[in-house]
Design a protein around this motif. Structure first.
Motif, PDB file in Angstrom:
ATOM      1  N   LYS A  53       1.153  -2.814 -29.679  1.00 42.14           N
ATOM      2  CA  LYS A  53       0.243  -3.574 -28.831  1.00 42.14           C
ATOM      3  C   LYS A  53       0.215  -3.043 -27.408  1.00 42.14           C
ATOM      4  CE  LYS A  53       1.573  -7.769 -30.051  1.00 42.14           C
ATOM      5  NZ  LYS A  53       1.759  -8.685 -31.155  1.00 42.14           N
ATOM      6  N   HIS A  54       1.235  -2.289 -27.034  1.00 49.54           N
ATOM      7  CA  HIS A  54       1.308  -1.733 -25.678  1.00 49.54           C
ATOM      8  C   HIS A  54       1.035  -2.773 -24.609  1.00 49.54           C
ATOM      9  CE1 HIS A  54       2.139   2.303 -26.739  1.00 49.54           C
ATOM     10  NE2 HIS A  54       1.149   2.340 -27.594  1.00 49.54           N
TER      11      HIS A  54
ATOM     12  N   GLY B   7       7.834   4.113 -23.022  1.00 46.14           N
ATOM     13  CA  GLY B   7       7.017   2.895 -22.968  1.00 46.14           C
ATOM     14  C   GLY B   7       7.508   1.771 -23.862  1.00 46.14           C
ATOM     15  N   GLU B   8       8.780   1.800 -24.259  1.00 46.49           N
ATOM     16  CA  GLU B   8       9.138   0.796 -25.270  1.00 46.49           C
ATOM     17  C   GLU B   8       9.330  -0.612 -24.733  1.00 46.49           C
ATOM     18  OE1 GLU B   8      12.110   3.880 -26.220  1.00 46.49           O
ATOM     19  OE2 GLU B   8      13.173   2.129 -26.979  1.00 46.49           O
ATOM     20  N   THR B   9       8.962  -1.547 -25.587  1.00 44.06           N
ATOM     21  CA  THR B   9       9.064  -2.960 -25.249  1.00 44.06           C
ATOM     22  C   THR B   9      10.451  -3.484 -25.586  1.00 44.06           C
ATOM     23  OG1 THR B   9       6.737  -3.179 -25.775  1.00 44.06           O
ATOM     24  CG2 THR B   9       7.999  -5.212 -25.651  1.00 44.06           C
TER      25      THR B   9
ATOM     26  N   MET C 229       8.417  -5.915 -37.358  1.00 46.57           N
ATOM     27  CA  MET C 229       8.197  -6.781 -36.214  1.00 46.57           C
ATOM     28  C   MET C 229       8.189  -5.957 -34.926  1.00 46.57           C
ATOM     29  SD  MET C 229      10.652  -9.770 -34.918  1.00 46.57           S
ATOM     30  CE  MET C 229      11.664  -8.631 -34.002  1.00 46.57           C
ATOM     31  N   ARG C 230       9.124  -5.013 -34.860  1.00 47.20           N
ATOM     32  CA  ARG C 230       9.210  -4.208 -33.648  1.00 47.20           C
ATOM     33  C   ARG C 230       8.049  -3.236 -33.530  1.00 47.20           C
ATOM     34  NH1 ARG C 230      13.851  -6.402 -34.538  1.00 47.20           N
ATOM     35  NH2 ARG C 230      15.316  -6.688 -32.826  1.00 47.20           N
ATOM     36  N   VAL C 231       7.652  -2.668 -34.662  1.00 50.63           N
ATOM     37  CA  VAL C 231       6.485  -1.769 -34.644  1.00 50.63           C
ATOM     38  C   VAL C 231       5.273  -2.557 -34.145  1.00 50.63           C
ATOM     39  CG1 VAL C 231       4.875  -0.480 -36.094  1.00 50.63           C
ATOM     40  CG2 VAL C 231       7.315  -0.250 -36.465  1.00 50.63           C
TER      41      VAL C 231
END
Ligand code: UDP
Ligand code: MG
Length: 314
Positions: free
Chosen positions: A299-300, A176-178, A292-294
């Protein structure tokens, strides 16, 4: 075997028509040999283009039923556009390729051959890339070296020209990574894989949609989403600075109490201030990158929104 070819497009009106013709011609040849089934498709993903790319995809879809299109509601970048196409594709295997055909589609039959003999993932790698600028070649080479040094599994000289079987695609769906970096993610899926080699050619028309800014951002995504090494390096640097500052403090105290030349030291006050200040900022910067990435991941958020589709059936 149904094949879907996914092509991300960002402002590609100049090349799209000829790309479409070449890929459809290839698909006709493959279908004639019985190597792909009817129902195989060419799926263009319009990544929020601002030129006439989407209307052009619409026309291409009207001209040939094998052509389908997906329009993202805004520009989300190459990797996300690619993902949108991969997730919408329904074929038994999906091949992703850039719209400018710098990567030679004539290796696709060889890729299908590997798929048929059991490879779930087939990577197409660049044999020679003299058509790319010296800058792009050397920075790419250095980047692969850096990533290997950081312990990230990458297929050398492989970009996003690859075949994925249905099982690999379903596995990919679970990620599910953005901050998407597909060429790092796919080797993580496992599955038997194979590689084919091609020579990269020059872009037929139009300009690169990957300016330096986007290249850097993709590169940074690759490092930060697959390696915690920079974080550890920052921590190590912090520890080193702490030890150094202890020694320095000892030295200052020794000057102060054991000698007569204890001039209130300007240098010994100011240098550590600069040094530690700089170091702390550096480390905070590294932490910030991860934070920032976390922040973005937790937020999914949906990674893309499909505005329209054409020719996809349902
Ligand atoms: N692309 C995209 N979204 C973007 C930027 C690029 O979908 O925001 C697509 C582009 O249309 C092309 C592919 O990504 O199909 C690779 O881009 P390009 O050929 O410009 O990159 P280069 O070959 O110069 O690295
Ligand atoms: Mg290109």
């Amino acid at each position: 075997m149904k094949l879907d070819i996914v092509v991300p497009c960002y402002n590609e009106t100049e090349v799209l028509r000829s790309t479409c013709a070449r890929l459809l011609d290839l698909m006709s040849r493959l279908a004639a040999d019985g190597r792909i089934a009817t129902g195989s498709r060419l799926v263009f993903v319009d990544d929020g283009s601002t030129d006439g790319t989407w209307p052009l995809i619409g026309r291409l879809a009207a001209e040939d039923t094998r052509v389908a299109g997906i329009k993202l509601s805004r520009n989300r970048g190459h990797q996300i556009a690619l993902l949108a196409g991969l997730m919408a594709a329904k074929g038994d295997a999906v091949i992703s390729i850039d719209a400018d055909l710098q990567d030679d589609p004539e290796v696709i039959p060889a890729m299908l051959g590997h798929f048929r003999s059991g490879a779930e993932v087939v990577y197409a790698v660049r044999g020679q890339r003299t058509s790319d600028s010296f800058f792009k070649r050397t920075t790419a080479g250095l980047y692969y070296r850096l990533m290997r040094g950081l312990g990230v599994e990458l297929v050398e000289q492989h970009a996003d020209f690859r075949l994925l079987g249905r099982r690999a695609l379903e596995a990919l769906r679970g990620y599910g990574e953005t901050n998407l970096f597909l060429r790092g993610l796919i080797p993580q899926l496992g599955f038997p894989s194979a590689t084919v080699t091609f020579d990269r050619t020059a872009r037929e028309a139009g300009i690169s949609k990957y300016p330096l800014r986007r290249m850097l951002s993709l590169g940074l995504n690759g490092v930060t989403s697959f390696s915690a090494a920079p974080l550890r390096a920052a921590a190590a640097l912090g520890a080193l600075a702490f030890v150094a500052s202890l020694i320095l403090s000892g030295w200052v105290l020794w000057i102060r109490f054991s000698t007569d030349d204890a001039v209130p030291g300007w240098a010994s006050t100011v240098i550590p201030v600069y040094f530690l200040g700089g170091l702390q900022l550096l480390c905070m910067g590294v932490l910030g990158e991860y934070l920032m990435r976390v922040f973005l991941e937790v937020k999914h958020r949906p990674r893309y929104v499909i505005e329209h589709t054409v020719g996809l059936g349902d």
